[in-house]
Motif scaffolding. Structure first.
Motif, short mmCIF file in Angstrom:
data_model
loop_
_atom_site.label_atom_id
_atom_site.label_comp_id
_atom_site.label_asym_id
_atom_site.label_seq_id
_atom_site.Cartn_x
_atom_site.Cartn_y
_atom_site.Cartn_z
N ASP A 190 84.16 52.47 1.05
CA ASP A 190 83.41 53.36 0.16
C ASP A 190 82.43 54.28 0.89
O ASP A 190 81.58 54.91 0.27
N THR A 191 82.54 54.35 2.22
CA THR A 191 81.75 55.33 2.99
C THR A 191 82.64 56.29 3.75
O THR A 191 82.18 57.37 4.13
N GLY A 192 83.89 55.89 4.04
CA GLY A 192 84.77 56.73 4.85
C GLY A 192 84.39 56.75 6.30
O GLY A 192 84.85 57.61 7.06
N MET A 193 83.56 55.81 6.75
CA MET A 193 83.17 55.75 8.15
C MET A 193 84.38 55.43 9.02
O MET A 193 85.31 54.76 8.57
N ARG A 194 84.36 55.91 10.26
CA ARG A 194 85.35 55.46 11.23
C ARG A 194 85.08 53.99 11.53
O ARG A 194 83.93 53.55 11.50
N LEU A 195 86.13 53.25 11.84
CA LEU A 195 85.97 51.82 12.05
C LEU A 195 84.99 51.54 13.19
O LEU A 195 84.15 50.64 13.09
N ALA A 196 85.08 52.29 14.28
CA ALA A 196 84.18 52.07 15.40
C ALA A 196 82.73 52.36 15.00
O ALA A 196 81.81 51.67 15.46
#
Length: 398
Positions: A239-245
């Motif tokens: 729900d943030t769309g952050m990259r996994l790293a």
């Protein structure tokens, strides 16, 4: 003297961290002591971990050099030896060989000694591996001795290895960067033969997919049911769309739950670099991301990291996180997708509520085209929060 498992090769004395590493028995003849020990000059576990990891890497590289110095290795992969010798001697720009004599292995040495400082280990490995492929196929020649025929033979070898078009592009990009940089440093003016080499850039490349909304819902429900650190990481990304790293490397203090708009601060750390300058940002926490953030603050007690299992040895191990979580995702849903698919999905979910493209870019850390977008500080958190709330509300109505 106390040992800290979060800081590798170190112990703590009077609050100060010390580096400690035993010299391998086979290399004792090169040393006057069996143990290397010195102060890291810091009380911070984060700084100590970064310094200790770098010192350990330098020792490993040099010990590798000592072990292979008298061994006839196949493959001519002696690039690490050159880099280690330069590092051990404190070499810098003065280590650039005379212009007519710069070989590819020496070019790698120059490239890493000047551009590799402060970069992750993967940066060094990519340069060594890519140029090592060239040396295997074409030999370790002076830069000006390589021809277009060499570059084409190198391309054919990569294709025979089964590399996809995108992988070949990355390898050629690294080789070009090494050759161009070393040539510039040595004052060599020539046409790089590894530029503009033709190959099918789409070969073997599959388009990245966006997870459909029902798959996102299913995964988020299973995250709630499992309620462990792995699933908190998945929910935070979903729900943030952050990259996994980016998500795997955050500190607990980066997760601001007490602010009027709960959010996560995505910034560069010594243990985890960011992909682009626009990746530095603040993302509001809504829906399952907010639930995951709260669970992290409630349950993670013994570490400053939100996800300590992926932050050992002074570096965020995003590859390990990707492998384990992608495997879990495949077992969870029928849809084809990976952890990175959540970024595609969030962009589609923001499109569904007609969110302006520049706000979408700011939330996801994508580069927005146009000079004007570089002015100012971007949209305030409450505006970003309003659009992410709209996404959550739209999802609940479907």
């Amino acid at each position: 003297m106390a040992y800290d498992i979060l800081v590798p090769f170190s112990f703590k004395k009077n609050g100060i961290y010390y580096f400690e590493r035993r010299v391998p028995k086979c290399l004792r003849k090169h040393y006057s002591t069996a143990k290397i020990s010195y102060s890291l000059r810091t009380r911070s576990s984060t700084v100590a971990a970064s310094r200790a990891t770098k010192a350990a890497q330098q020792l490993d590289d040099y010990w590798y050099h000592l072990r292979i110095r008298e061994v006839d290795l196949p493959g001519k992969h002696l690039l690490r030896l050159s880099h280690s010798a330069n590092t051990a001697s404190g070499g810098g720009a003065s280590a650039v060989p005379a212009a007519p004599c710069v070989t590819l292995s020496e070019a790698v040495q120059v490239y890493l000694s000047l551009k590799g400082r402060g970069r992750p280990q993967t940066f060094q490995r990519a340069a060594e591996r890519s140029c090592g492929y060239v040396i295997d196929v074409c030999g370790d020649k002076a830069l000006t001795a390589y021809t277009k025929a060499d570059a084409n033979a190198f391309r054919d070898d990569l294709i025979q290895r089964g590399l996809t078009g995108s992988s070949i592009t990355r390898v050629f990009g690294t080789v070009r960067a090494v050759v161009n940089f070393a040539a510039s440093e040595a004052g060599i003016d020539f046409s790089n033969p590894f530029g503009r080499v033709y190959y099918d850039r789409t070969a073997g490349v599959e388009g990245r997919t966006s997870l459909p909304l029902d798959a996102v819902r299913c995964i988020q429900k299973q995250c709630r049911d499992a309620d462990d650190d792995l699933r908190w990481l998945v929910a935070l990304v979903s729900d943030t769309g952050m990259r996994l790293a980016e998500a795997a490397g955050v500190l607990k203090e980066d997760i601001r739950l007490d602010d009027p708009v709960p959010h996560v601060v995505i910034r560069e750390h010594p243990w985890r670099r960011l992909k682009t300058a626009s990746s530095t940002r603040k993302v509001p926490l809504v829906g399952e991301a907010l639930w995951a953030a709260r669970r992290v603050h409630e349950c993670v007690r013994e570490s400053e990291f939100a996800f300590p299992r992926y932050n050992k040895g002074g570096q965020t191990n995003a590859n390990s996180a990707s492998a384990s979580l992608n495997k879990w995702l495949k077992a969870c849903v029928q849809s084809k997708g990976t952890m990175h698919s959540f970024r595609h999905s969030l962009r589609d979910r923001l499109r569904a509520v007609e969110c302006p493209a520049d706000i979408v870019d700011q939330i996801g850390g994508w580069q927005t085209d146009g000079v004007g977008h570089a002015y100012g500080d971007g949209y305030p958190l409450d505006v970003l929060n309003r659009w992410l709330r709209a996404v959550a509300d739209h999802q609940s109505k479907l």
